[in-house]
Scaffold this motif. Structure first.
Motif, PDB file in Angstrom:
ATOM      1  N   SER A 177       0.854  -1.183   0.000  1.00 31.25           N
ATOM      2  CA  SER A 177       0.000   0.000   0.000  1.00 31.25           C
ATOM      3  C   SER A 177       0.898   1.244   0.000  1.00 31.25           C
ATOM      4  O   SER A 177       2.091   1.152   0.284  1.00 31.25           O
ATOM      5  CB  SER A 177      -0.880   0.010   1.253  1.00 31.25           C
ATOM      6  OG  SER A 177      -0.079   0.297   2.397  1.00 31.25           O
ATOM      7  N   MET A 178       0.304   2.383  -0.300  1.00 34.22           N
ATOM      8  CA  MET A 178       1.044   3.652  -0.297  1.00 34.22           C
ATOM      9  C   MET A 178       1.709   3.878   1.067  1.00 34.22           C
ATOM     10  O   MET A 178       2.869   4.257   1.147  1.00 34.22           O
ATOM     11  CB  MET A 178       0.092   4.810  -0.570  1.00 34.22           C
ATOM     12  CG  MET A 178      -0.277   4.910  -1.993  1.00 34.22           C
ATOM     13  SD  MET A 178       1.196   5.464  -2.789  1.00 34.22           S
ATOM     14  CE  MET A 178       0.771   5.455  -4.430  1.00 34.22           C
ATOM     15  N   ARG A 179       0.947   3.657   2.126  1.00 37.93           N
ATOM     16  CA  ARG A 179       1.454   3.893   3.484  1.00 37.93           C
ATOM     17  C   ARG A 179       2.634   2.970   3.777  1.00 37.93           C
ATOM     18  O   ARG A 179       3.689   3.417   4.225  1.00 37.93           O
ATOM     19  CB  ARG A 179       0.318   3.675   4.489  1.00 37.93           C
ATOM     20  CG  ARG A 179       0.644   4.123   5.899  1.00 37.93           C
ATOM     21  CD  ARG A 179      -0.579   4.009   6.800  1.00 37.93           C
ATOM     22  NE  ARG A 179      -1.667   4.888   6.388  1.00 37.93           N
ATOM     23  CZ  ARG A 179      -1.834   6.131   6.829  1.00 37.93           C
ATOM     24  NH1 ARG A 179      -0.986   6.633   7.703  1.00 37.93           N
ATOM     25  NH2 ARG A 179      -2.832   6.862   6.420  1.00 37.93           N
ATOM     26  N   GLU A 180       2.459   1.680   3.497  1.00 36.25           N
ATOM     27  CA  GLU A 180       3.528   0.688   3.730  1.00 36.25           C
ATOM     28  C   GLU A 180       4.762   0.983   2.893  1.00 36.25           C
ATOM     29  O   GLU A 180       5.892   0.910   3.370  1.00 36.25           O
ATOM     30  CB  GLU A 180       3.040  -0.702   3.309  1.00 36.25           C
ATOM     31  CG  GLU A 180       2.405  -1.538   4.358  1.00 36.25           C
ATOM     32  CD  GLU A 180       2.078  -2.913   3.750  1.00 36.25           C
ATOM     33  OE1 GLU A 180       2.502  -3.909   4.344  1.00 36.25           O
ATOM     34  OE2 GLU A 180       1.428  -2.968   2.683  1.00 36.25           O
ATOM     35  N   GLY A 181       4.530   1.283   1.621  1.00 38.29           N
ATOM     36  CA  GLY A 181       5.628   1.465   0.673  1.00 38.29           C
ATOM     37  C   GLY A 181       6.503   2.671   0.946  1.00 38.29           C
ATOM     38  O   GLY A 181       7.643   2.725   0.498  1.00 38.29           O
ATOM     39  N   HIS A 182       5.963   3.656   1.677  1.00 35.43           N
ATOM     40  CA  HIS A 182       6.726   4.874   1.907  1.00 35.43           C
ATOM     41  C   HIS A 182       7.132   5.076   3.366  1.00 35.43           C
ATOM     42  O   HIS A 182       7.839   6.043   3.671  1.00 35.43           O
ATOM     43  CB  HIS A 182       5.930   6.087   1.409  1.00 35.43           C
ATOM     44  CG  HIS A 182       5.742   6.082  -0.066  1.00 35.43           C
ATOM     45  ND1 HIS A 182       4.700   5.416  -0.677  1.00 35.43           N
ATOM     46  CD2 HIS A 182       6.486   6.615  -1.069  1.00 35.43           C
ATOM     47  CE1 HIS A 182       4.810   5.567  -1.989  1.00 35.43           C
ATOM     48  NE2 HIS A 182       5.879   6.276  -2.258  1.00 35.43           N
ATOM     49  N   ALA A 183       6.717   4.197   4.258  1.00 33.25           N
ATOM     50  CA  ALA A 183       6.993   4.360   5.697  1.00 33.25           C
ATOM     51  C   ALA A 183       8.491   4.546   5.977  1.00 33.25           C
ATOM     52  O   ALA A 183       8.885   5.422   6.753  1.00 33.25           O
ATOM     53  CB  ALA A 183       6.443   3.176   6.484  1.00 33.25           C
ATOM     54  N   HIS A 184       9.327   3.744   5.322  1.00 32.67           N
ATOM     55  CA  HIS A 184      10.771   3.852   5.564  1.00 32.67           C
ATOM     56  C   HIS A 184      11.333   5.191   5.075  1.00 32.67           C
ATOM     57  O   HIS A 184      12.335   5.669   5.577  1.00 32.67           O
ATOM     58  CB  HIS A 184      11.512   2.666   4.922  1.00 32.67           C
ATOM     59  CG  HIS A 184      11.492   2.691   3.422  1.00 32.67           C
ATOM     60  ND1 HIS A 184      10.347   2.445   2.680  1.00 32.67           N
ATOM     61  CD2 HIS A 184      12.472   2.940   2.530  1.00 32.67           C
ATOM     62  CE1 HIS A 184      10.637   2.551   1.389  1.00 32.67           C
ATOM     63  NE2 HIS A 184      11.909   2.846   1.265  1.00 32.67           N
ATOM     64  N   LEU A 185      10.661   5.806   4.098  1.00 32.00           N
ATOM     65  CA  LEU A 185      11.137   7.087   3.573  1.00 32.00           C
ATOM     66  C   LEU A 185      10.766   8.237   4.501  1.00 32.00           C
ATOM     67  O   LEU A 185      11.486   9.238   4.571  1.00 32.00           O
ATOM     68  CB  LEU A 185      10.564   7.330   2.172  1.00 32.00           C
ATOM     69  CG  LEU A 185      10.988   6.316   1.113  1.00 32.00           C
ATOM     70  CD1 LEU A 185      10.324   6.619  -0.214  1.00 32.00           C
ATOM     71  CD2 LEU A 185      12.500   6.264   0.966  1.00 32.00           C
ATOM     72  N   ILE A 186       9.664   8.091   5.210  1.00 33.76           N
ATOM     73  CA  ILE A 186       9.265   9.115   6.178  1.00 33.76           C
ATOM     74  C   ILE A 186      10.330   9.197   7.270  1.00 33.76           C
ATOM     75  O   ILE A 186      10.706  10.283   7.708  1.00 33.76           O
ATOM     76  CB  ILE A 186       7.870   8.803   6.760  1.00 33.76           C
ATOM     77  CG1 ILE A 186       6.831   8.950   5.646  1.00 33.76           C
ATOM     78  CG2 ILE A 186       7.541   9.715   7.935  1.00 33.76           C
ATOM     79  CD1 ILE A 186       5.493   8.365   5.974  1.00 33.76           C
ATOM     80  N   GLN A 187      10.840   8.040   7.663  1.00 33.93           N
ATOM     81  CA  GLN A 187      11.917   8.016   8.672  1.00 33.93           C
ATOM     82  C   GLN A 187      13.165   8.726   8.158  1.00 33.93           C
ATOM     83  O   GLN A 187      13.991   9.180   8.936  1.00 33.93           O
ATOM     84  CB  GLN A 187      12.255   6.575   9.062  1.00 33.93           C
ATOM     85  CG  GLN A 187      11.126   5.867   9.768  1.00 33.93           C
ATOM     86  CD  GLN A 187      11.359   4.364   9.888  1.00 33.93           C
ATOM     87  OE1 GLN A 187      12.226   3.794   9.225  1.00 33.93           O
ATOM     88  NE2 GLN A 187      10.561   3.719  10.731  1.00 33.93           N
ATOM     89  N   ARG A 188      13.286   8.805   6.837  1.00 33.30           N
ATOM     90  CA  ARG A 188      14.451   9.471   6.229  1.00 33.30           C
ATOM     91  C   ARG A 188      14.130  10.908   5.820  1.00 33.30           C
ATOM     92  O   ARG A 188      14.882  11.528   5.081  1.00 33.30           O
ATOM     93  CB  ARG A 188      14.940   8.662   5.032  1.00 33.30           C
ATOM     94  CG  ARG A 188      15.552   7.337   5.495  1.00 33.30           C
ATOM     95  CD  ARG A 188      15.877   6.378   4.375  1.00 33.30           C
ATOM     96  NE  ARG A 188      16.662   6.961   3.305  1.00 33.30           N
ATOM     97  CZ  ARG A 188      16.884   6.339   2.155  1.00 33.30           C
ATOM     98  NH1 ARG A 188      16.403   5.128   1.935  1.00 33.30           N
ATOM     99  NH2 ARG A 188      17.607   6.918   1.223  1.00 33.30           N
ATOM    100  N   GLY A 189      12.968  11.413   6.283  1.00 36.89           N
ATOM    101  CA  GLY A 189      12.666  12.825   6.067  1.00 36.89           C
ATOM    102  C   GLY A 189      11.689  13.158   4.955  1.00 36.89           C
ATOM    103  O   GLY A 189      11.518  14.337   4.622  1.00 36.89           O
ATOM    104  N   LEU A 190      11.048  12.169   4.362  1.00 30.77           N
ATOM    105  CA  LEU A 190      10.077  12.438   3.289  1.00 30.77           C
ATOM    106  C   LEU A 190       8.993  13.374   3.813  1.00 30.77           C
ATOM    107  O   LEU A 190       8.441  13.151   4.885  1.00 30.77           O
ATOM    108  CB  LEU A 190       9.455  11.123   2.815  1.00 30.77           C
ATOM    109  CG  LEU A 190       8.510  11.228   1.611  1.00 30.77           C
ATOM    110  CD1 LEU A 190       9.305  11.516   0.344  1.00 30.77           C
ATOM    111  CD2 LEU A 190       7.710   9.957   1.452  1.00 30.77           C
TER     112      LEU A 190
END
Length: 123
Positions: free
Chosen positions: A66-79
């Motif tokens: 899902s969008m949420r799952e697929g980008h979660a690791h990027l949020i931790q990197r400042g997305l």
């Protein structure tokens, strides 16, 4: 019945070309390229082609996260919102380069904006 965005943009060949051009733009943009440092780009491009085909109304063979799952690791990197704006900017430029109609480009931007909160992990 009106044609799907997928058909109006030019079908699978157009989506494939758009994804290739889009990632070239993303990887050349120092504001966002670091998000792809540890990504298998061949896999990413393949997934994105399937995802956009589905989102634009073409055959649905997407089985990724899902969008949420697929980008979660990027949020931790400042997305953040600025990065989503850059994605939409590059999508628009890519579609213009491929000769898409301005109305279709606006629809693609609206689709991208509609998942912004999901991508950024907001409720």
């Amino acid at each position: 019945m009106s044609e799907s965005l997928f058909v109006r943009l030019g079908g699978q060949n157009a989506v494939n070309a758009a994804v290739d051009i889009f990632y070239r733009k993303m990887l050349m943009d120092e504001r966002v390229s670091h998000f792809f440092d540890d990504i298998d780009m061949d896999q990413q491009i393949l997934k994105q082609k399937g995802f956009l085909t589905m989102v634009f109304g073409g055959p649905n063979h997407y089985s990724g996260k899902s969008m949420r799952e697929g980008h979660a690791h990027l949020i931790q990197r400042g997305l953040n919102d600025t990065h989503v704006d850059i994605v939409i900017e590059h999508l628009g430029a890519t579609l213009r380069e491929l000769g898409a109609a301005e109305q279709d480009i606006k629809q693609v931007a609206a689709i991208a904006n509609s998942v912004r909160d999901e991508v950024l992990g907001r409720p």
